[in-house]
Design a protein around this motif. Structure first.
Motif, PDB file in Angstrom:
ATOM      1  N   LYS A 130       0.822  -1.200   0.000  1.00  0.00           N
ATOM      2  CA  LYS A 130       0.000   0.000   0.000  1.00  0.00           C
ATOM      3  C   LYS A 130       0.865   1.262   0.000  1.00  0.00           C
ATOM      4  N   GLU A 148      -6.710  11.374   2.296  1.00  0.00           N
ATOM      5  CA  GLU A 148      -7.601  10.266   2.672  1.00  0.00           C
ATOM      6  C   GLU A 148      -8.162   9.563   1.437  1.00  0.00           C
ATOM      7  N   GLN A 149      -8.514  10.400   0.445  1.00  0.00           N
ATOM      8  CA  GLN A 149      -9.090   9.824  -0.751  1.00  0.00           C
ATOM      9  C   GLN A 149      -8.079   8.945  -1.472  1.00  0.00           C
ATOM     10  N   GLU A 151      -5.713   7.392  -0.106  1.00  0.00           N
ATOM     11  CA  GLU A 151      -5.545   6.178   0.672  1.00  0.00           C
ATOM     12  C   GLU A 151      -6.656   5.177   0.377  1.00  0.00           C
ATOM     13  N   LEU A 152      -7.838   5.747   0.187  1.00  0.00           N
ATOM     14  CA  LEU A 152      -8.985   4.901  -0.149  1.00  0.00           C
ATOM     15  C   LEU A 152      -8.769   4.224  -1.503  1.00  0.00           C
ATOM     16  N   ILE A 153      -8.275   5.014  -2.452  1.00  0.00           N
ATOM     17  CA  ILE A 153      -8.024   4.460  -3.784  1.00  0.00           C
ATOM     18  C   ILE A 153      -6.981   3.351  -3.696  1.00  0.00           C
ATOM     19  N   HIS A 155      -6.178   1.574  -1.174  1.00  0.00           N
ATOM     20  CA  HIS A 155      -6.731   0.431  -0.460  1.00  0.00           C
ATOM     21  C   HIS A 155      -7.589  -0.425  -1.388  1.00  0.00           C
ATOM     22  N   ARG A 156      -8.452   0.244  -2.127  1.00  0.00           N
ATOM     23  CA  ARG A 156      -9.348  -0.495  -3.016  1.00  0.00           C
ATOM     24  C   ARG A 156      -8.581  -1.184  -4.135  1.00  0.00           C
ATOM     25  N   GLN A 159      -7.046  -4.216  -2.749  1.00  0.00           N
ATOM     26  CA  GLN A 159      -8.071  -5.218  -2.447  1.00  0.00           C
ATOM     27  C   GLN A 159      -8.563  -5.936  -3.700  1.00  0.00           C
TER      28      GLN A 159
END
Lengths: 193, 442
Positions: A130, A148-149, A151-153, A155-156, A159
């Motif tokens: 990551k 944050e966004q 990080e979300l990207i 993460h996804r 995944q």
């Protein structure tokens, strides 16, 4: 100047590079002229600063990784001194078009994928973690998207591709995802004769 | 039954059949107001029916595929259309003796030679060939508009003046081509940036957002037409340029109505156009010349094939992804003619073109032939020849991230080897966009 400088390239070297990379003689000579042009110290090796002086490359958000990629084929000692013409050509050979006729060990789909993988894999641990991905994303989108966004990207993205749920993408997983992406077509650059 | 029928026959053909049915009913009932239907003239077509279709096509255009293949598309659109116009015109002039002189024949061939975006969209949407093939045929049909407009006006002027073309008039024609296409493009860009800028400030009236965007695009079409530039090119450019900024500026809620408004308007227009093509059969004085029609159909097919083969050979010498024989065949076969041709045929003036009726009838015949015969057979042919289909890409994030990474990577490599290729321009555009445009328009 063109003729003069290309004569510095021994015929034997040209043959070797031709065999190794699959470039044509004309392409090799043309790229050698470019190589000499970049080589500010005149020692037959390109340092990171030499690459850094290319003005167009300076505005490329991924310039560090791209410059790094020219050292993937170098050993550690070489890295201090810079990459020589042969290593330079080896790196570029990954971007040759892969066809039945033009196939050679460096531009197969597998090699291309490995090359891309190593761009992502900043810390060279064989996994896209990551942290790696976040760095790449930061370079590419700049500051326009919040942390944050991003990080979300990241993460996804992990995944999506992570089959064994170890929060990292290893090469096998990477290959699997890229199977539908037609990498052998996408990762090609035209080399002028 | 209906399910099987709709699998075999494209929607556009069904709508034409419906139109024919409607026309025959009106005709049988001796409906006096047929005159109102015949008001379906080129003015209505170009002002109200065509823009929604091109806008929708432009806004939802796969820009990546489009710009990756822009060289080849331009080659087909510009050189291909000119080639088709002159070859079809000249051979028709030589082989037929209807008393049509050379200039009139060229005028006719220029309206019949251009591939039509409406017909191509209507048929190709359902076939799902691979993206490259689709964008090549469709991109050509969008961009050849400028060529058609210029050639048409050029020949029209020559026909009405009745003289032989002078050398300087040919040069003016060439210059006019650049003015018409680049002018359209500039106007499109102007409206696009204006829209992008203004859309920053309308987020307090969310209801207006979708209609605002559509209206601005329409304005770009109208203002281009005002100067006799290519409206199609203008509206497509406008839509492509504004999309990233507008999408970011308008609210999430407005995006969905915008999408559906465009989709609905375009399919409505499309339906009306094809329906009218059917109705019109009963409404015009048809002057059928079987020999002329047959030759026209044969020639446009032959020269389309010839043109595609020649130009693909040229394009392939520069392309990294070569186009195979099958691709070329589908490209040649996918060159459908449609309502643009027909509308141009209806505005021919009988005073200057005495055989207008024959031309109009032939155009109708050609349109019907291409839409019905080619439209219906293209799907089985695609299956038979095992054309690479559009693969439904698994929507994975990594794929998208990777596309972006590859753009930068290849751009970087092109910088290193100092080759100003596609990726170099892509990177430059992105840099300018990030640094200078986004702060203004977002």
């Amino acid at each position: 100047m063109g003729l003069n400088s290309s004569s510095m390239l021994q015929d034997q070297d040209v043959e070797d590079i031709k065999k190794e990379t699959g470039f044509s003689e004309k392409q090799i000579k043309r790229l050698y002229i470019r190589f000499l042009h970049l080589d500010s110290r005149g020692c037959g090796r390109l340092s990171r600063e030499d690459f850094g002086r290319i003005p167009e490359l300076a505005i490329n958000p991924l310039n560090e990784r791209i410059i790094d990629s020219f050292y993937f084929h170098c050993s550690d000692i070489d890295e201090q001194e810079g990459c020589n013409f042969r290593e330079f050509m080896k790196t570029l050979a990954h971007f040759r078009r892969c066809s039945k006729r033009g196939q050679n060990p460096l531009n197969t789909e597998e090699e291309k994928l490995k090359f891309i993988f190593s761009i992502y894999d900043i810390d060279k641990d064989g996994n896209i973690t990551k942290a790696d991905l976040l760095k790449i994303l930061e370079m590419m989108v700049g500051v326009s998207i919040g942390k944050e966004q991003l990080e979300l990207i990241a993460h996804r993205t992990i995944q999506d591709a992570d089959a064994d749920s170890d929060d990292a993408i290893d090469f096998e997983e990477f290959k699997k995802v890229m199977a539908t992406e037609e990498i052998e077509n996408k990762m090609t650059v035209r080399f002028l004769n | 039954m209906t399910k099987r029928l709709s699998k075999v026959v494209p929607e556009s053909c069904m709508v034409i059949l419906l139109g024919i049915l409607l026309g025959s009913i009106l005709n049988a009932a001796d409906f006096q107001n047929v005159a109102t239907i015949s008001n379906f003239n080129s003015r209505i077509f170009f002002l109200f029916l065509l823009p929604p279709i091109v806008l929708d096509a432009g806004y939802f255009l796969h820009t990546r595929a489009f710009f990756d293949n822009i060289g080849t598309i331009l080659l087909y659109a510009v050189v291909g259309t000119i080639f088709n116009t002159f070859t079809v015109g000249l051979t028709l002039y030589i082989t037929t003796d209807l008393g049509i002189n050379l200039l009139q024949m060229l005028l006719f061939s220029c309206l019949i030679a251009a591939v039509d975006p409406v017909a191509v969209l209507a048929v190709f949407e359902e076939v799902h060939v691979n993206e490259v093939l689709y964008i090549l045929v469709f991109g050509e049909s969008l961009l050849n508009d400028a060529v058609t407009v210029v050639l048409y006006r050029l020949f029209e002027a020559l026909v009405t003046q009745g003289g032989t073309p002078k050398v300087e008039e040919v040069f003016i024609g060439v210059a006019a081509f650049f003015v018409v296409s680049l002018g359209g493009m500039l106007i499109g860009i102007f409206w696009a940036y204006l829209t992008a800028f203004l859309s920053k400030f309308i987020d307090h009236v969310k209801v207006l957002e979708p209609i605002f965007v559509v209206c601005m695009c329409y304005m770009s079409y109208l203002s281009a037409e005002l100067f006799h530039f290519s409206g199609i090119i203008s509206i497509v450019t406008c839509a492509i340029v504004m999309k990233p900024y507008v999408e970011a500026n308008i609210s999430q809620k407005s995006r969905i109505p915008l999408k559906y408004f465009m989709k609905m308007a375009s399919s409505l227009s499309e339906t009306i156009i094809f329906m009218m093509l059917g109705v019109i059969l009963f409404d015009r004085q048809l002057e059928f010349d079987a020999w002329f029609t047959l030759l026209t159909i044969i020639f446009i097919l032959v020269y389309r094939c010839l043109g595609v083969v020649l130009l693909t050979w040229l394009a392939n010498s520069l392309r990294l992804n070569k186009l195979g024989k099958v691709d070329q065949f589908i490209m040649a076969y996918g060159g459908l003619r449609g309502a643009v041709s027909f509308s141009l045929a209806t505005v021919l003036e009988e005073k200057y073109v005495p055989k207008k009726n024959i031309m109009e009838t032939t155009t109708i015949a050609v349109v019907f032939f291409t839409v019905f015969v080619q439209g219906i057979t293209i799907k089985p042919l695609v299956n038979l020849l095992k054309v690479k289909r559009a693969v439904k890409r698994k929507e994975v994030m990594l794929g998208e991230v990777n596309d972006k990474l590859l753009d930068h990577l290849l751009g970087g490599v092109q910088d290193v080897i100092q080759h100003r290729g596609r990726y170099y321009w892509k990177n430059l555009h992105q840099y300018v966009d990030m640094k200078y445009l986004r702060p203004w328009f977002m």
